[in-house]
Scaffold this motif. Sequence first.
Motif, PDB file in Angstrom:
ATOM      1  N   UNK A  66       0.821  -1.213   0.000  1.00 22.39           N
ATOM      2  CA  UNK A  66       0.000   0.000   0.000  1.00 22.39           C
ATOM      3  C   UNK A  66       0.855   1.263   0.000  1.00 22.39           C
ATOM      4  N   UNK A  67       2.022   1.223   0.632  1.00 24.40           N
ATOM      5  CA  UNK A  67       2.933   2.368   0.585  1.00 24.40           C
ATOM      6  C   UNK A  67       3.431   2.584  -0.849  1.00 24.40           C
ATOM      7  N   UNK A  68       3.701   1.496  -1.557  1.00 25.12           N
ATOM      8  CA  UNK A  68       4.094   1.602  -2.962  1.00 25.12           C
ATOM      9  C   UNK A  68       2.966   2.226  -3.784  1.00 25.12           C
ATOM     10  N   UNK A  69       1.736   1.831  -3.490  1.00 23.53           N
ATOM     11  CA  UNK A  69       0.599   2.393  -4.209  1.00 23.53           C
ATOM     12  C   UNK A  69       0.449   3.882  -3.891  1.00 23.53           C
ATOM     13  N   UNK A  74       1.186   9.627  -5.601  1.00 24.89           N
ATOM     14  CA  UNK A  74       1.968  10.863  -5.472  1.00 24.89           C
ATOM     15  C   UNK A  74       2.653  11.203  -6.796  1.00 24.89           C
ATOM     16  N   UNK A  75       3.166  10.190  -7.483  1.00 27.02           N
ATOM     17  CA  UNK A  75       3.792  10.434  -8.790  1.00 27.02           C
ATOM     18  C   UNK A  75       2.766  10.909  -9.809  1.00 27.02           C
ATOM     19  N   UNK A  76       1.543  10.392  -9.735  1.00 25.54           N
ATOM     20  CA  UNK A  76       0.479  10.873 -10.630  1.00 25.54           C
ATOM     21  C   UNK A  76       0.175  12.347 -10.344  1.00 25.54           C
ATOM     22  N   UNK A  77       0.072  12.681  -9.060  1.00 23.91           N
ATOM     23  CA  UNK A  77      -0.169  14.090  -8.693  1.00 23.91           C
ATOM     24  C   UNK A  77       0.946  14.978  -9.229  1.00 23.91           C
ATOM     25  N   UNK A  78       2.189  14.543  -9.044  1.00 24.00           N
ATOM     26  CA  UNK A  78       3.343  15.323  -9.498  1.00 24.00           C
ATOM     27  C   UNK A  78       3.372  15.442 -11.020  1.00 24.00           C
ATOM     28  N   UNK A  79       3.112  14.346 -11.705  1.00 23.08           N
ATOM     29  CA  UNK A  79       3.144  14.352 -13.176  1.00 23.08           C
ATOM     30  C   UNK A  79       2.075  15.264 -13.768  1.00 23.08           C
ATOM     31  N   UNK A  80       1.021  15.499 -13.006  1.00 16.15           N
ATOM     32  CA  UNK A  80      -0.073  16.343 -13.492  1.00 16.15           C
ATOM     33  C   UNK A  80      -0.120  17.677 -12.743  1.00 16.15           C
ATOM     34  N   UNK A  81       1.035  18.092 -12.228  1.00 14.73           N
ATOM     35  CA  UNK A  81       1.177  19.393 -11.564  1.00 14.73           C
ATOM     36  C   UNK A  81       0.103  19.659 -10.516  1.00 14.73           C
ATOM     37  N   UNK A  82      -0.235  18.633  -9.761  1.00 11.74           N
ATOM     38  CA  UNK A  82      -1.212  18.803  -8.693  1.00 11.74           C
ATOM     39  C   UNK A  82      -2.652  18.908  -9.169  1.00 11.74           C
TER      40      UNK A  82
END
Length: 183
Positions: A66-69, A74-82
């Motif tokens: 779940x931590x990996x998920x 978080x990477x999705x949020x970052x890739x889409x500038x929040x």
Amino acid sequence: MGRVSQAQAQENRARVVATAARLFRERGTDVSVADVMKAVGLTHGGFYKQFASKEALVGEATALAFAEQEGLRARQDEAHDGQREAARRGLIDWYLSAEHRDGAADGCPSAGLAVDMARDQDGSVARRAYVDGVRDFADWLAVEKGDDGLVRLSTMVGALLLARATHGSPLSDDILDAAREAL
């Protein structure tokens, strides 16, 4: 053979937990300790120097999955500038993809561990980690206040499970496509 350093022991332990997290998502928690240790390249006897029990390993492996998920989100949020909606859409598209369907070992623990956790009714560490992880994922999927994301998550997990169960038939891709379109 000589004793390993404390740093090496910690590294070995981390490798065991990470390997178990992958194997449990791919094959279920019935995977034996011997199989986990063999996959890591360590002896079965070394397991009990690091873990009190297999149940302790299942708990840690579930929490790690779940931590990996959470890291993926978080990477999705970052890739889409929040931009949460774009990040949510990107994650849903990946989640309901043939790549994710075919990659259970690195996939969603909500789907990969569902059957095992349904059988674990005793409130174990793994079960608590699973419940918390599912709730966190549903919260991240929520679109607006008052929308808990559970319908979205249930649709995604159900579609993924059905797509995996029907893999090799055209129905598998149809299920992924239908769920992606519905969401």
